[in-house]
Scaffold this motif. Structure first.
Motif, PDB file in Angstrom:
ATOM      1  N   UNK A 137     -42.378  25.353   2.617  1.00 39.13           N
ATOM      2  CA  UNK A 137     -41.481  25.749   1.544  1.00 39.13           C
ATOM      3  C   UNK A 137     -40.011  25.664   1.897  1.00 39.13           C
ATOM      4  N   UNK A 138     -39.649  24.873   2.913  1.00 42.28           N
ATOM      5  CA  UNK A 138     -38.244  24.723   3.295  1.00 42.28           C
ATOM      6  C   UNK A 138     -37.760  23.349   2.847  1.00 42.28           C
ATOM      7  N   UNK A 139     -36.904  23.360   1.842  1.00 42.94           N
ATOM      8  CA  UNK A 139     -36.339  22.138   1.287  1.00 42.94           C
ATOM      9  C   UNK A 139     -34.839  22.081   1.589  1.00 42.94           C
ATOM     10  N   UNK A 140     -34.274  20.894   1.535  1.00 40.80           N
ATOM     11  CA  UNK A 140     -32.843  20.755   1.765  1.00 40.80           C
ATOM     12  C   UNK A 140     -32.082  21.075   0.490  1.00 40.80           C
ATOM     13  N   UNK A 141     -31.071  21.936   0.597  1.00 45.94           N
ATOM     14  CA  UNK A 141     -30.185  22.220  -0.527  1.00 45.94           C
ATOM     15  C   UNK A 141     -29.128  21.136  -0.683  1.00 45.94           C
ATOM     16  N   UNK A 142     -29.138  20.160   0.218  1.00 45.24           N
ATOM     17  CA  UNK A 142     -28.175  19.054   0.227  1.00 45.24           C
ATOM     18  C   UNK A 142     -26.742  19.559   0.314  1.00 45.24           C
ATOM     19  N   UNK A 143     -26.545  20.617   1.108  1.00 50.32           N
ATOM     20  CA  UNK A 143     -25.197  21.137   1.320  1.00 50.32           C
ATOM     21  C   UNK A 143     -24.317  20.110   2.030  1.00 50.32           C
ATOM     22  N   UNK A 144     -24.943  19.274   2.845  1.00 44.55           N
ATOM     23  CA  UNK A 144     -24.190  18.241   3.542  1.00 44.55           C
ATOM     24  C   UNK A 144     -23.481  17.324   2.535  1.00 44.55           C
ATOM     25  N   UNK A 145     -24.218  16.936   1.500  1.00 45.20           N
ATOM     26  CA  UNK A 145     -23.610  16.090   0.475  1.00 45.20           C
ATOM     27  C   UNK A 145     -22.541  16.843  -0.292  1.00 45.20           C
ATOM     28  N   UNK A 146     -22.776  18.111  -0.564  1.00 50.39           N
ATOM     29  CA  UNK A 146     -21.786  18.907  -1.296  1.00 50.39           C
ATOM     30  C   UNK A 146     -20.479  19.005  -0.502  1.00 50.39           C
ATOM     31  N   UNK A 147     -20.575  19.180   0.801  1.00 50.08           N
ATOM     32  CA  UNK A 147     -19.385  19.304   1.652  1.00 50.08           C
ATOM     33  C   UNK A 147     -18.569  18.016   1.643  1.00 50.08           C
ATOM     34  N   UNK A 148     -19.230  16.890   1.923  1.00 49.85           N
ATOM     35  CA  UNK A 148     -18.480  15.630   2.029  1.00 49.85           C
ATOM     36  C   UNK A 148     -17.985  15.171   0.662  1.00 49.85           C
ATOM     37  N   UNK A 149     -18.748  15.460  -0.379  1.00 54.78           N
ATOM     38  CA  UNK A 149     -18.311  15.065  -1.722  1.00 54.78           C
ATOM     39  C   UNK A 149     -17.041  15.812  -2.124  1.00 54.78           C
ATOM     40  N   UNK A 150     -16.999  17.120  -1.853  1.00 53.41           N
ATOM     41  CA  UNK A 150     -15.826  17.916  -2.206  1.00 53.41           C
ATOM     42  C   UNK A 150     -14.596  17.438  -1.437  1.00 53.41           C
ATOM     43  N   UNK A 151     -14.728  17.230  -0.130  1.00 51.41           N
ATOM     44  CA  UNK A 151     -13.585  16.811   0.670  1.00 51.41           C
ATOM     45  C   UNK A 151     -13.132  15.398   0.325  1.00 51.41           C
ATOM     46  N   UNK A 152     -14.081  14.518   0.049  1.00 52.68           N
ATOM     47  CA  UNK A 152     -13.714  13.144  -0.304  1.00 52.68           C
ATOM     48  C   UNK A 152     -13.057  13.086  -1.679  1.00 52.68           C
ATOM     49  N   UNK A 153     -13.595  13.846  -2.628  1.00 48.71           N
ATOM     50  CA  UNK A 153     -13.009  13.873  -3.973  1.00 48.71           C
ATOM     51  C   UNK A 153     -11.548  14.304  -3.923  1.00 48.71           C
ATOM     52  N   UNK A 154     -11.294  15.412  -3.242  1.00 43.64           N
ATOM     53  CA  UNK A 154      -9.940  15.939  -3.181  1.00 43.64           C
ATOM     54  C   UNK A 154      -9.021  15.004  -2.407  1.00 43.64           C
ATOM     55  N   UNK A 155      -9.559  14.331  -1.399  1.00 43.46           N
ATOM     56  CA  UNK A 155      -8.737  13.454  -0.558  1.00 43.46           C
ATOM     57  C   UNK A 155      -8.315  12.180  -1.272  1.00 43.46           C
ATOM     58  N   UNK A 156      -9.145  11.682  -2.191  1.00 47.21           N
ATOM     59  CA  UNK A 156      -8.897  10.351  -2.755  1.00 47.21           C
ATOM     60  C   UNK A 156      -8.616  10.311  -4.249  1.00 47.21           C
ATOM     61  N   UNK A 157      -8.961  11.364  -4.987  1.00 45.16           N
ATOM     62  CA  UNK A 157      -8.886  11.277  -6.448  1.00 45.16           C
ATOM     63  C   UNK A 157      -7.485  10.972  -6.965  1.00 45.16           C
ATOM     64  N   UNK A 158      -6.458  11.489  -6.297  1.00 45.06           N
ATOM     65  CA  UNK A 158      -5.094  11.255  -6.769  1.00 45.06           C
ATOM     66  C   UNK A 158      -4.306  10.367  -5.822  1.00 45.06           C
ATOM     67  N   UNK A 159      -5.038   9.616  -5.006  1.00 45.18           N
ATOM     68  CA  UNK A 159      -4.381   8.691  -4.089  1.00 45.18           C
ATOM     69  C   UNK A 159      -3.893   7.459  -4.842  1.00 45.18           C
ATOM     70  N   UNK A 160      -2.684   7.018  -4.528  1.00 43.62           N
ATOM     71  CA  UNK A 160      -2.163   5.781  -5.102  1.00 43.62           C
ATOM     72  C   UNK A 160      -1.744   4.855  -3.964  1.00 43.62           C
ATOM     73  N   UNK A 161      -2.114   3.587  -4.105  1.00 45.31           N
ATOM     74  CA  UNK A 161      -1.746   2.564  -3.121  1.00 45.31           C
ATOM     75  C   UNK A 161      -1.007   1.451  -3.851  1.00 45.31           C
ATOM     76  N   UNK A 162       0.180   1.156  -3.373  1.00 47.05           N
ATOM     77  CA  UNK A 162       0.975   0.070  -3.953  1.00 47.05           C
ATOM     78  C   UNK A 162       1.417  -0.867  -2.840  1.00 47.05           C
TER      79      UNK A 162
END
Length: 456
Positions: free
Chosen positions: A57-82
């Motif tokens: 009865x031990x399943x993964x809550x996929x916290x690993x994905x939640x952690x990297x998704x949150x940090x990646x979203x915040x890091x790149x969502x408003x990034x601009x490259x010119x």
């Protein structure tokens, strides 16, 4: 078998037989401990950590994905490259949309390479898919092997090793070697590159004496390596591996609490209707017209009261289990540099204004460190693309900016809004709505009698 598993086997076999020297004459800058750690992070990221056990009865809550998704979203969502050069700018725009997703994998594995494929395409390579050979004194990856495996049959594999070797005085050398393997693990015997049609146009060796930077962008997590002390990247969630295990296990307890506490009715077997299987002739008992899962047959008619039905409905203890679960999540948030409420339930515990501010600042610092390393990666990648397009002398300029509207703490935003009110750009009632939580009618009423109200 995953590529990291293959790499582990190759290294073990090559090291044990001294084949590294015979292939490239180099030693590898990665240890067995590091390879094992990368494999653990990959399994965790895929929801297949060693502690996951569905039978228990031990399943993964996929916290690993939640952690990297949150940090990646915040890091790149408003990034601009010119980029001032239109061709390079167009190439960047074509793949930047995939950066967020691939950065998540890099955060999970510890590092990633963004490697040009010719003039206008790039390949994202996580740390589990390349073999580091040498870093410079600043931790920059300057010598690396990129393996490629093609399976042509059950026991027929082709393996290509692409070796990038950068010398700050002699320039860059890229070599390609191909092998035929019967198991996809051992290298097997060397073959000519043209034996594989897709590799026929590749140079076996080519040198660029004026290329004094890597021909790729290299991103590494801003975390000190305490696994083997090398410059290899460390997963963003390595420090909370045990906490994630405890959290997954705690959720298993919570799930069992609900499952074991399901209401049931103990029914005397004499109250069940016998039915006979026409094929086997065996008899079974059922209570007609009622849901099967609610009833269990027991021989309880001999009890003191002779009852035919007893209800089983234990009191649930979910509050304590949930409290423990949320506490584990908050400990994870603190350790990886997230703000409270990013993966935990923000309503489960009261936090002071100071704690909330500190939490947001911690996240701001974490993301800023990630962005700084990502910026270096993208600048090197731009140079590599300029090199492949013969534009390094074009005078191009690259500008990479990360907007702070999401990351800036409340005090920074509030101070900015005060300035807007003072300049007349923002009306005072709008300021009150935003920072005092008032509706428009109340905010306007509070400011209608005074235009010189002090903003605190």
């Amino acid at each position: 078998m995953s590529i990291i598993s293959k790499i582990k086997e190759w290294i073990k076999k090559m090291l044990s037989k001294s084949d590294v020297s015979s292939v490239y004459g180099v030693e590898l800058a990665i240890t067995d401990d590091m390879l094992n750690a990368i494999e653990d992070w990959e399994r965790m990221y895929a929801g297949k950590a060693f502690w996951i056990n569905h039978e228990k009865g031990i399943y993964s809550l996929r916290l690993e994905q939640a952690i990297v998704r949150e940090l990646s979203n915040i890091s790149t969502n408003e990034m601009t490259v010119k980029i001032s050069n239109k061709k390079l700018d167009d190439i960047f725009r074509s793949f930047v949309k995939n950066l967020n997703l691939n950065l998540q994998r890099g955060l999970a594995s510890g590092a990633m390479v963004i490697k040009p494929l010719g003039e206008d395409k790039v390949q994202f390579v996580s740390q589990s898919q390349f073999i580091p050979v040498e870093y410079d004194v600043n931790g920059r990856l300057i010598k690396v092997i990129f393996p490629e495996v093609k399976r042509l049959g059950d026991n027929d594999y082709r393996i290509r090793l692409e070796y990038h070797s950068l010398d700050y005085e002699k320039g860059l050398t890229i070599t390609n070697r191909a092998f035929r393997s019967f198991d996809g693990i051992s290298l097997g015997r060397e073959i000519p590159l043209p034996d594989v049609a897709e590799w026929a146009s590749l140079f076996s060796e080519i040198s660029y004496p004026f290329m004094l930077r890597p021909a790729f962008g290299y991103y590494v997590n801003p975390i000190a390596n305490t696994i083997d002390g090398s410059y290899s990247g460390v997963s963003i969630f390595d420090c909370v591996k045990n906490l994630i295990r405890l959290t997954d296990t705690q959720f298993g307890r919570l799930d069992w609490e609900f499952e074991s506490g399901e209401r049931a009715v103990d029914v005397d077997t004499t109250a069940l209707k016998p039915t006979e299987n026409l094929l086997t002739g065996k008899k079974s008992f059922e209570l007609p017209n009622l849901k099967e899962r609610l009833y269990r047959g027991l021989n309880i008619s001999g009890g003191s009261k002779g009852d035919f039905y007893h209800e089983f409905s234990p009191q649930l203890r979910q509050v304590d289990f949930i409290a423990g679960l949320e506490e584990y999540k908050r400990e994870i948030e603190f350790a990886v540099g997230l703000a409270y409420g990013d993966i935990s339930n923000p309503q489960t515990i009261d936090k002071t204004a100071t704690e909330i501010k500190s939490s947001k600042q911690r996240k701001f610092d974490t993301v800023t460190a990630i962005q700084n390393n990502l910026k270096l990666c993208l600048e090197d990648l731009c140079y590599a693309l300029a090199f492949y397009n013969k534009l390094t002398q074009s005078g191009y300029e690259i500008s990479i900016n990360f907007e702070d509207s999401i990351l800036a703490d409340d005090e920074v935003k509030r101070a900015s809004d005060r300035q807007d009110v003072a300049m007349g750009v923002m009306p005072l009632w709008e300021y009150r709505m935003k920072w005092y939580g008032e509706d428009e009618k109340t905010a306007k009423a509070m400011t209608s009698n005074s235009t010189a109200e002090v903003i605190d």
